[in-house]
Scaffold this motif. Structure first.
Motif, PDB file in Angstrom:
ATOM      1  N   UNK A 141      19.845   1.607  13.055  1.00 30.57           N
ATOM      2  CA  UNK A 141      20.486   2.408  12.008  1.00 30.57           C
ATOM      3  C   UNK A 141      19.481   3.378  11.388  1.00 30.57           C
ATOM      4  N   UNK A 142      18.243   2.936  11.187  1.00 25.41           N
ATOM      5  CA  UNK A 142      17.188   3.820  10.685  1.00 25.41           C
ATOM      6  C   UNK A 142      17.032   5.035  11.588  1.00 25.41           C
ATOM      7  N   UNK A 143      17.014   4.784  12.886  1.00 23.86           N
ATOM      8  CA  UNK A 143      16.848   5.859  13.852  1.00 23.86           C
ATOM      9  C   UNK A 143      18.063   6.795  13.850  1.00 23.86           C
ATOM     10  N   UNK A 144      19.254   6.220  13.734  1.00 24.74           N
ATOM     11  CA  UNK A 144      20.482   7.011  13.759  1.00 24.74           C
ATOM     12  C   UNK A 144      20.591   7.927  12.527  1.00 24.74           C
ATOM     13  N   UNK A 145      20.243   7.401  11.350  1.00 29.22           N
ATOM     14  CA  UNK A 145      20.373   8.182  10.113  1.00 29.22           C
ATOM     15  C   UNK A 145      19.074   8.871   9.692  1.00 29.22           C
ATOM     16  N   UNK A 146      17.967   8.507  10.346  1.00 28.40           N
ATOM     17  CA  UNK A 146      16.656   9.069  10.045  1.00 28.40           C
ATOM     18  C   UNK A 146      16.261   8.860   8.575  1.00 28.40           C
ATOM     19  N   UNK A 147      16.587   7.696   8.037  1.00 28.98           N
ATOM     20  CA  UNK A 147      16.172   7.319   6.686  1.00 28.98           C
ATOM     21  C   UNK A 147      15.635   5.891   6.731  1.00 28.98           C
ATOM     22  N   UNK A 292      29.133  11.210  17.832  1.00 31.64           N
ATOM     23  CA  UNK A 292      28.788  11.979  16.637  1.00 31.64           C
ATOM     24  C   UNK A 292      27.915  13.152  17.054  1.00 31.64           C
ATOM     25  N   UNK A 293      28.301  14.369  16.685  1.00 31.19           N
ATOM     26  CA  UNK A 293      27.552  15.554  17.091  1.00 31.19           C
ATOM     27  C   UNK A 293      26.183  15.594  16.414  1.00 31.19           C
ATOM     28  N   UNK A 294      25.215  16.228  17.078  1.00 33.78           N
ATOM     29  CA  UNK A 294      23.865  16.361  16.520  1.00 33.78           C
ATOM     30  C   UNK A 294      23.899  17.162  15.222  1.00 33.78           C
ATOM     31  N   UNK A 295      24.791  18.169  15.181  1.00 27.77           N
ATOM     32  CA  UNK A 295      24.897  19.024  13.998  1.00 27.77           C
ATOM     33  C   UNK A 295      25.362  18.213  12.779  1.00 27.77           C
ATOM     34  N   UNK A 302      20.301  14.747   6.154  1.00 26.61           N
ATOM     35  CA  UNK A 302      19.747  15.529   5.042  1.00 26.61           C
ATOM     36  C   UNK A 302      20.373  15.146   3.705  1.00 26.61           C
ATOM     37  N   UNK A 303      21.677  14.854   3.724  1.00 22.72           N
ATOM     38  CA  UNK A 303      22.378  14.433   2.502  1.00 22.72           C
ATOM     39  C   UNK A 303      21.784  13.130   1.972  1.00 22.72           C
ATOM     40  N   UNK A 304      21.552  12.189   2.877  1.00 22.43           N
ATOM     41  CA  UNK A 304      21.027  10.878   2.473  1.00 22.43           C
ATOM     42  C   UNK A 304      19.555  10.966   2.062  1.00 22.43           C
ATOM     43  N   UNK A 305      18.789  11.799   2.744  1.00 19.08           N
ATOM     44  CA  UNK A 305      17.378  11.976   2.375  1.00 19.08           C
ATOM     45  C   UNK A 305      17.270  12.565   0.965  1.00 19.08           C
ATOM     46  N   UNK A 306      18.147  13.527   0.684  1.00 21.46           N
ATOM     47  CA  UNK A 306      18.158  14.154  -0.637  1.00 21.46           C
ATOM     48  C   UNK A 306      18.512  13.119  -1.701  1.00 21.46           C
ATOM     49  N   UNK A 307      19.484  12.237  -1.384  1.00 22.42           N
ATOM     50  CA  UNK A 307      19.894  11.216  -2.345  1.00 22.42           C
ATOM     51  C   UNK A 307      18.795  10.189  -2.571  1.00 22.42           C
ATOM     52  N   UNK A 308      18.035   9.904  -1.518  1.00 21.99           N
ATOM     53  CA  UNK A 308      16.910   8.961  -1.639  1.00 21.99           C
ATOM     54  C   UNK A 308      15.647   9.646  -2.150  1.00 21.99           C
ATOM     55  N   UNK A 309      15.743  10.951  -2.346  1.00 20.98           N
ATOM     56  CA  UNK A 309      14.623  11.779  -2.812  1.00 20.98           C
ATOM     57  C   UNK A 309      13.429  11.684  -1.866  1.00 20.98           C
ATOM     58  N   UNK A 310      13.781  11.790  -0.568  1.00 22.43           N
ATOM     59  CA  UNK A 310      12.752  11.799   0.479  1.00 22.43           C
ATOM     60  C   UNK A 310      12.692  13.219   1.043  1.00 22.43           C
TER      61      UNK A 310
END
Length: 312
Positions: A141-147, A292-295, A302-310
């Motif tokens: 899941x980390x790899x899939x969402x990159x968080x 799930x498309x790469x786009x 990016x949405x999740x990284x922003x929410x995690x402030x990463x």
């Protein structure tokens, strides 16, 4: 003069009675709080499950719950009858940010095609748990969402009914009239017992939305359990609740970490956004996958990284 003394004596008596009563109430409250605290501590000890994972490579610094670092949790719904060979048919990622006062709840369809980290193969994401338990599921899941996935919670879906019953049942708003597993679920606001909630959250084939509809109902039940569990009316059932949690939930979150989360992250519960991973069905070598498309995946990351402030 004598009347005044009598009046003063009565006042003192009432003050004494009031203070004694207040003292007894405070003592009782303290004893009750101590009992709840110890019971919860015991339950968490039963729930706690260590992994060999270190701090995620996707973090530069360790999460500090005292400093209110935004964090993430992977929720895995597993059929305990299959043990570690079972598949995690429910995979939900929560990102929690007390500064933004919000939580994002991301449902990942079980058939999502992705790399299974540790095996180097492309497969359905829910197979990761079957191949390597919670650790492989987390890495995938980390790899899939990159968080970073900071914590995980594994729930025995068979025993989830006990948790629902322990909080006194749940109330949900149902938008689809259907029957499943011997129960009928009418449209509108309905109250569910544990077994009913389990059936309600499992139905998939009759739903025009398929697995998406089922995931929506699962999120409903989870939210309802949290709401009921947080209400004062459930405190009298704390033993039942903690027993049900101890027997059916496993997590790498320790007791002290749970206390810190309760103390420092209350604001995050003010807003909860549900996100359904978007994609489309496809068949490869006769096997159904959710692609799930790469786009879209990059946009979600990016949405999740922003929410995690990463930093992106």
């Amino acid at each position: 003069m004598r009347a005044e003394k009598k009046k003063t004596k009565k006042k003192r008596t009432w003050v004494k009675v009031t203070l004694i009563t207040l003292g007894i109430l405070l003592l009782a409250a303290g004893v009750y709080t101590f009992m709840v605290y110890n019971s919860f501590n015991d339950a968490v000890s039963n729930m706690h499950e260590e992994t060999n994972r270190e701090v995620s490579s996707k973090r530069t610094e360790k999460v500090s719950l005292k400093k209110k670092t935004p964090f993430s949790v992977l929720l895995l719904g597993v059929d305990a009858k299959s043990g570690n060979s079972g598949r995690s048919d429910t995979m939900i990622v929560l990102t929690v940010n007390p500064i933004l006062e919000s939580i994002k709840m991301v449902s990942i369809p079980r058939d999502t095609r992705t790399e299974i980290v540790g095996r180097g193969t492309m497969d359905k994401i829910n197979h990761a748990f079957a191949f390597g338990g919670a650790e492989m599921a987390i890495d995938t899941v980390e790899n899939f969402l990159d968080i970073p996935i900071d914590y995980y919670v594994k729930v025995n879906m068979e025993g989830f009914a006990d948790i629902v019953d322990a909080v006194g049942g749940v109330t949900v708003v149902n938008d689809l009239d259907f029957s499943y597993d011997g129960f009928h679920f009418a449209k509108g606001t309905i109250e569910l017992s544990g077994k009913e909630a389990l059936a309600y959250s499992r139905m998939r084939k009759q739903d025009p939305q398929g697995d998406f509809g089922r995931q929506k109902r699962q999120r409903q039940i989870i939210q309802a359990v949290i709401k009921e569990g947080a209400s004062l009316s459930t405190l009298r059932n704390y033993d039942d609740i903690f027993d049900a949690l101890g027997e059916n939930v496993k997590t790498d979150i320790s007791f002290s970490q749970m206390v810190s989360i309760q103390q420092n992250y209350k604001e995050a519960a003010k807003s909860l956004e549900q996100i359904q991973v978007e994609g489309s069905g496809t068949r490869i070598d006769g096997i159904y996958y959710y692609a799930v498309s790469d786009e879209y995946r990059s946009e979600l990351q990016n949405t999740l990284k922003k929410h995690l402030q990463i930093a992106e």
